[in-house]
Design a protein around this motif. Sequence first.
Motif, PDB file in Angstrom:
ATOM      1  N   HIS A 151      -1.826  31.187  -5.949  1.00 42.85           N
ATOM      2  CA  HIS A 151      -1.663  29.868  -5.353  1.00 42.85           C
ATOM      3  C   HIS A 151      -1.164  28.917  -6.434  1.00 42.85           C
ATOM      4  N   ILE A 152      -0.153  28.115  -6.117  1.00 39.17           N
ATOM      5  CA  ILE A 152       0.261  27.074  -7.046  1.00 39.17           C
ATOM      6  C   ILE A 152       0.043  25.715  -6.380  1.00 39.17           C
ATOM      7  N   PHE A 153      -0.364  24.756  -7.197  1.00 40.47           N
ATOM      8  CA  PHE A 153      -0.731  23.434  -6.707  1.00 40.47           C
ATOM      9  C   PHE A 153      -0.075  22.365  -7.561  1.00 40.47           C
ATOM     10  N   ALA A 154       0.210  21.229  -6.949  1.00 41.41           N
ATOM     11  CA  ALA A 154       0.749  20.097  -7.683  1.00 41.41           C
ATOM     12  C   ALA A 154       0.292  18.813  -7.010  1.00 41.41           C
ATOM     13  N   THR A 155       0.063  17.788  -7.813  1.00 42.21           N
ATOM     14  CA  THR A 155      -0.318  16.489  -7.268  1.00 42.21           C
ATOM     15  C   THR A 155       0.437  15.386  -7.983  1.00 42.21           C
ATOM     16  N   THR A 156       0.754  14.350  -7.230  1.00 48.00           N
ATOM     17  CA  THR A 156       1.185  13.087  -7.799  1.00 48.00           C
ATOM     18  C   THR A 156       0.564  12.012  -6.922  1.00 48.00           C
ATOM     19  N   ASN A 157       0.755  10.755  -7.277  1.00 49.32           N
ATOM     20  CA  ASN A 157       0.074   9.724  -6.508  1.00 49.32           C
ATOM     21  C   ASN A 157       0.945   8.500  -6.292  1.00 49.32           C
ATOM     22  N   THR A 158       0.613   7.781  -5.234  1.00 53.63           N
ATOM     23  CA  THR A 158       1.164   6.462  -4.975  1.00 53.63           C
ATOM     24  C   THR A 158       0.048   5.463  -5.303  1.00 53.63           C
ATOM     25  N   ASN A 159       0.184   4.236  -4.883  1.00 52.85           N
ATOM     26  CA  ASN A 159      -0.890   3.269  -5.121  1.00 52.85           C
ATOM     27  C   ASN A 159      -2.084   3.489  -4.207  1.00 52.85           C
ATOM     28  N   LYS A 160      -1.872   4.205  -3.100  1.00 48.44           N
ATOM     29  CA  LYS A 160      -2.933   4.371  -2.112  1.00 48.44           C
ATOM     30  C   LYS A 160      -3.322   5.819  -1.845  1.00 48.44           C
ATOM     31  N   PHE A 161      -2.434   6.762  -2.174  1.00 50.53           N
ATOM     32  CA  PHE A 161      -2.660   8.151  -1.793  1.00 50.53           C
ATOM     33  C   PHE A 161      -2.436   9.111  -2.959  1.00 50.53           C
ATOM     34  N   ILE A 162      -3.093  10.257  -2.860  1.00 46.83           N
ATOM     35  CA  ILE A 162      -2.713  11.442  -3.623  1.00 46.83           C
ATOM     36  C   ILE A 162      -1.832  12.283  -2.704  1.00 46.83           C
ATOM     37  N   VAL A 163      -0.699  12.723  -3.202  1.00 47.01           N
ATOM     38  CA  VAL A 163       0.147  13.665  -2.465  1.00 47.01           C
ATOM     39  C   VAL A 163      -0.084  15.027  -3.104  1.00 47.01           C
ATOM     40  N   PHE A 164      -0.754  15.892  -2.352  1.00 46.69           N
ATOM     41  CA  PHE A 164      -1.222  17.193  -2.844  1.00 46.69           C
ATOM     42  C   PHE A 164      -0.362  18.280  -2.207  1.00 46.69           C
ATOM     43  N   ILE A 165       0.327  19.062  -3.030  1.00 50.48           N
ATOM     44  CA  ILE A 165       1.212  20.125  -2.553  1.00 50.48           C
ATOM     45  C   ILE A 165       0.603  21.466  -2.950  1.00 50.48           C
ATOM     46  N   SER A 166       0.450  22.360  -1.987  1.00 50.25           N
ATOM     47  CA  SER A 166      -0.054  23.701  -2.288  1.00 50.25           C
ATOM     48  C   SER A 166       0.905  24.740  -1.739  1.00 50.25           C
ATOM     49  N   SER A 167       0.977  25.877  -2.438  1.00 52.35           N
ATOM     50  CA  SER A 167       1.927  26.920  -2.057  1.00 52.35           C
ATOM     51  C   SER A 167       1.330  28.295  -2.354  1.00 52.35           C
ATOM     52  N   PRO A 168       0.912  29.033  -1.331  1.00 51.93           N
ATOM     53  CA  PRO A 168       0.425  30.397  -1.545  1.00 51.93           C
ATOM     54  C   PRO A 168       1.597  31.364  -1.677  1.00 51.93           C
ATOM     55  N   LEU A 169       1.627  32.126  -2.751  1.00 50.46           N
ATOM     56  CA  LEU A 169       2.733  33.041  -2.997  1.00 50.46           C
ATOM     57  C   LEU A 169       2.329  34.477  -2.702  1.00 50.46           C
ATOM     58  N   THR A 170       3.208  35.204  -2.062  1.00 52.99           N
ATOM     59  CA  THR A 170       2.990  36.626  -1.806  1.00 52.99           C
ATOM     60  C   THR A 170       3.857  37.432  -2.767  1.00 52.99           C
ATOM     61  N   LYS A 171       3.779  38.759  -2.657  1.00 60.34           N
ATOM     62  CA  LYS A 171       4.592  39.617  -3.501  1.00 60.34           C
ATOM     63  C   LYS A 171       6.084  39.447  -3.223  1.00 60.34           C
ATOM     64  N   ALA A 172       6.405  38.885  -2.066  1.00 66.72           N
ATOM     65  CA  ALA A 172       7.811  38.671  -1.718  1.00 66.72           C
ATOM     66  C   ALA A 172       8.403  37.444  -2.396  1.00 66.72           C
ATOM     67  N   ASN A 173       7.545  36.571  -2.944  1.00 70.51           N
ATOM     68  CA  ASN A 173       8.017  35.353  -3.609  1.00 70.51           C
ATOM     69  C   ASN A 173       8.233  35.585  -5.098  1.00 70.51           C
ATOM     70  N   ASN A 174       9.258  34.965  -5.620  1.00 69.47           N
ATOM     71  CA  ASN A 174       9.487  34.967  -7.053  1.00 69.47           C
ATOM     72  C   ASN A 174       8.720  33.788  -7.657  1.00 69.47           C
ATOM     73  N   PRO A 175       7.686  34.024  -8.473  1.00 67.96           N
ATOM     74  CA  PRO A 175       6.859  32.932  -8.995  1.00 67.96           C
ATOM     75  C   PRO A 175       7.654  31.882  -9.770  1.00 67.96           C
ATOM     76  N   THR A 176       8.614  32.319 -10.561  1.00 71.97           N
ATOM     77  CA  THR A 176       9.406  31.371 -11.350  1.00 71.97           C
ATOM     78  C   THR A 176      10.210  30.451 -10.447  1.00 71.97           C
TER      79      THR A 176
END
Length: 208
Positions: A151-176
């Motif tokens: 699983h890869i995760f990333a967050t950034t924020n605005t003045n009011k919110f956290i924008v949380f991005i998650s991405s589950p990778l399978t063997k079919a995905n290239n991690p890079t």
Amino acid sequence: MNNFIFKIVLVFVSTFSIFPFQIQEDGLNIVKSKKGFLFVFNDSTESFMIEFEGKKFLDIEPEELIFSVDNQIIQFTIVPLSLFLNPKSKLDTLMQHFNFEIKYLKQELRADIPEFEPQTLSLPKARKALFWELSPSRLDTDTSSETVVRHIFATTNTNKFIVFISSPLTKANNPTTAKERIQKALNSFRFQPSRFNLETLRDSLLKK
């Protein structure tokens, strides 16, 4: 964490007029761009946009804000700062949310997660994001291409919110490739204290 996910109306806006066009819809709008897909979240208090490069888009579970770009699953979670932010803490907003999220994973999912620090990414206009990875427990004998291996995760924020991005990778995905797609998207992130005009935005994309 699902209790914290905004229930958002999803509208797909095509720059090539394949889909019906609606102006300034609140919620998450997806605009086809020349490089990929522009995700535009409109709200009366604060709005943001972020572009993911790719050629193929699928809405997997739009009510849960789960999509696929070139067969990479992308999920958005929009978290109000009021849910976790402690103004007395010495940690910044992103690190407070990171600790909040890890605590949730440990308690609710009963996951055994070792202590670690997320990677800090510098973004344009002196902003930043956090990026981290987790590998789920799995049997070594599980050879299915559908098995989530990371699983890869990333967050950034605005003045009011956290924008949380998650991405589950399978063997079919290239991690890079998967990590580069999210990191490039974070560099495109911008927000403002009003709605984006989708008609103007669409017209500007067509001129590029």
